[in-house]
Write an enzyme that holds these catalytic residues in place. Structure first.
Site, PDB file in Angstrom:
ATOM      1  NE  ARG A   1      -2.339  -4.175   5.844  1.00 28.60           N
ATOM      2  CZ  ARG A   1      -1.579  -4.648   4.847  1.00 28.60           C
ATOM      3  NH1 ARG A   1      -1.924  -5.439   3.928  1.00 28.60           N
ATOM      4  NH2 ARG A   1      -0.249  -4.526   4.943  1.00 28.60           N
TER       5      ARG A   1
ATOM      6  NE  ARG B   1      -0.958  -5.230  -1.068  1.00 26.74           N
ATOM      7  CZ  ARG B   1      -1.582  -4.270  -0.544  1.00 26.74           C
ATOM      8  NH1 ARG B   1      -2.673  -3.737  -1.399  1.00 26.74           N
ATOM      9  NH2 ARG B   1      -1.159  -3.619   0.533  1.00 26.74           N
TER      10      ARG B   1
ATOM     11  CB  THR C   1       2.903   0.106   6.072  1.00 28.03           C
ATOM     12  OG1 THR C   1       1.708  -0.158   6.653  1.00 28.03           O
ATOM     13  CG2 THR C   1       4.009  -0.372   6.948  1.00 28.03           C
TER      14      THR C   1
ATOM     15  N   GLY D   1       0.995  -1.195  -0.046  1.00 28.60           N
ATOM     16  CA  GLY D   1      -0.019  -0.013  -0.093  1.00 28.60           C
ATOM     17  C   GLY D   1       0.947   1.229  -0.069  1.00 28.60           C
TER      18      GLY D   1
ATOM     19  CG  ASP E   1      -1.425  -0.802   7.832  1.00 30.60           C
ATOM     20  OD1 ASP E   1      -2.225   0.088   7.784  1.00 30.60           O
ATOM     21  OD2 ASP E   1      -1.343  -1.760   7.145  1.00 30.60           O
TER      22      ASP E   1
ATOM     23  CG  ASP F   1       4.390  -7.814   7.109  1.00 30.00           C
ATOM     24  OD1 ASP F   1       3.568  -7.001   6.285  1.00 30.00           O
ATOM     25  OD2 ASP F   1       3.517  -8.621   7.761  1.00 30.00           O
TER      26      ASP F   1
ATOM     27  CG  ASP G   1       1.888  -3.581   9.833  1.00 31.06           C
ATOM     28  OD1 ASP G   1       2.769  -3.027   9.235  1.00 31.06           O
ATOM     29  OD2 ASP G   1       1.049  -4.431   8.935  1.00 31.06           O
TER      30      ASP G   1
END
Ligand code: ADP
Length: 349
Positions: free
Chosen positions: A177, A78, A131, A11, A133, A109, A135
């Site tokens: 997410r 992607r 990202t 993303g 996120d 990741d 994460d």
């Protein structure tokens, strides 16, 4: 090191362009040529919609204005194919064919996994976490996370103003997410009274009880911030049956949404008008904050300096507020910490 490649993958996130500019400037300082690979790993394989445009030279003139652009100048996408070992070998060979000595990958990741595979084949890689996120366990912050939080904080403050004007509680859904970081930080920065995240099991009845007690205490404009994948952790509750029995037609197979949660809370909290807002791509397409821009500058700079020193296969991140690096494989193995105490505090204070 004479020529390096760079790509953005997964993303898009605010700050990706600024990182590319920083890599380009540092590469130019060392006399290294920089090749921009378009649309993530697709660009290494001729799999994108526009293969002619897959690889371009990124000289200083080309990147001059992109730091201020939103999104990612290199495009992103992607590339499922890239998970296959034979396709990874092909990408490796294609990089060799154009004499690329090392690759900088900006992404999350999944993109790091791809870089790790290429590094195992012998292509030196450096990863920069891009990202919203946040994460990735090894770094305190990822590029775009601070910007996403600021977009959400601004939105929640506006929602709270209207909530106050109309004496109406609100449900606000943010991205992230499986990580509740954006939700948590937005909640504590705005003084939201409730938060639910994908890391913690939660119960609709407990949320409704909390909202009822806030209303009873005179707070008629409370905000519930929810992380987008929080639904996996919602305790068993037949919400379709509940809504159908309480005057709201719901179809079989319909997924739960912020809108539906607002309808449930309305019916469990004496009919108060609960309104839902979903904050989407405005988080990803925003102009990077000073924090993300500065992080991008330092991360891009460190990426090239590491390669120049022969420190390969490193992931750049932030630890104790400072930019640092560690091996990609180790970075991917680090567990992410979730602050349960802070979570409980938001839902209790
Ligand atoms: P993010 O990088 O933001 O986590 P994704 O998980 O969608 O986003 O991954 C982005 C891309 O990285 C994928 O489309 C694929 O090209 C590559 N990728 C993801 N997982 C792997 C893997 N296990 N091995 C090789 N490449 C991968």
């Amino acid at each position: 090191m004479k020529k390096i490649g760079i790509l953005t993958s997964g993303g898009d996130s605010p700050g990706m362009n600024a990182a590319v500019v920083s890599v380009a400037r540092t590469a130019a300082m060392y006399g290294i040529q920089l090749m921009g690979i378009k649309r993530g790993y697709n660009g290494l394989l001729g799999l994108s919609d526009d293969p002619e445009d897959d690889i371009t030279l990124l000289d200083l003139e080309t990147v001059l204005d992109i730091a201020d652009q939103r999104g990612t100048f290199l495009r992103t996408a992607r590339c499922e194919e890239f998970k296959k070992p034979e396709v990874q070998r092909e990408a490796f060979q294609n990089l060799r064919k154009i004499d690329v000595d090392a690759l900088v990958v900006i992404g999350g990741d999944g993109s790091f996994q791809g870089a790790l595979r290429l590094s195992e084949l012998g292509m030196p890689c450096i990863c920069i976490p891009g990202t919203i996120d946040n994460d990735l366990g090894y770094t305190e912050s990822t590029l775009g996370y601070d910007t996403a939080v600021n977009v959400c904080v601004d939105a929640v403050r506006s929602v709270r103003a209207t909530s106050r004007s109309h004496d109406r509680p609100a449900v606000v859904q943010v991205m992230g997410r499986n990580a509740g970081d954006i939700a948590m930080r937005t909640a504590i920065a705005t003084g939201a009274e409730m938060v639910v995240v994908p890391e913690m099991e939660w119960d609709v009845d407990e949320v409704a009880d909390r909202l009822n007690s806030l209303i009873a205490a005179g707070n008629t404009r409370a905000t519930l911030v929810i992380g987008e994948h929080c639904w996996h952790k919602m305790k068993e509750f037949d919400w379709r049956k509940f809504l159908n029995e309480n005057g709201k037609k719901v179809y079989e197979g319909e997924p739960i949404t912020a809108e539906r949660l607002a309808s449930i809370l309305k019916r469990k909290c004496g009919g108060v008008e609960v309104r839902a807002t979903v904050i989407g791509y405005t988080q990803r397409g925003a102009i990077p904050t000073a924090y993300d821009s500065a992080f991008a500058f330092e991360a891009g700079n460190m990426a090239v300096r590491l390669l120049n020193r022969g420190m390969i296969n490193q992931a750049v991140g932030v630890r104790h507020g400072r930019v640092f690096s560690m091996p990609i494989a180790d970075a991917l193995n680090m567990q992410k910490h979730f602050d349960k105490e802070l979570y409980e505090l938001v839902n209790k204070l």
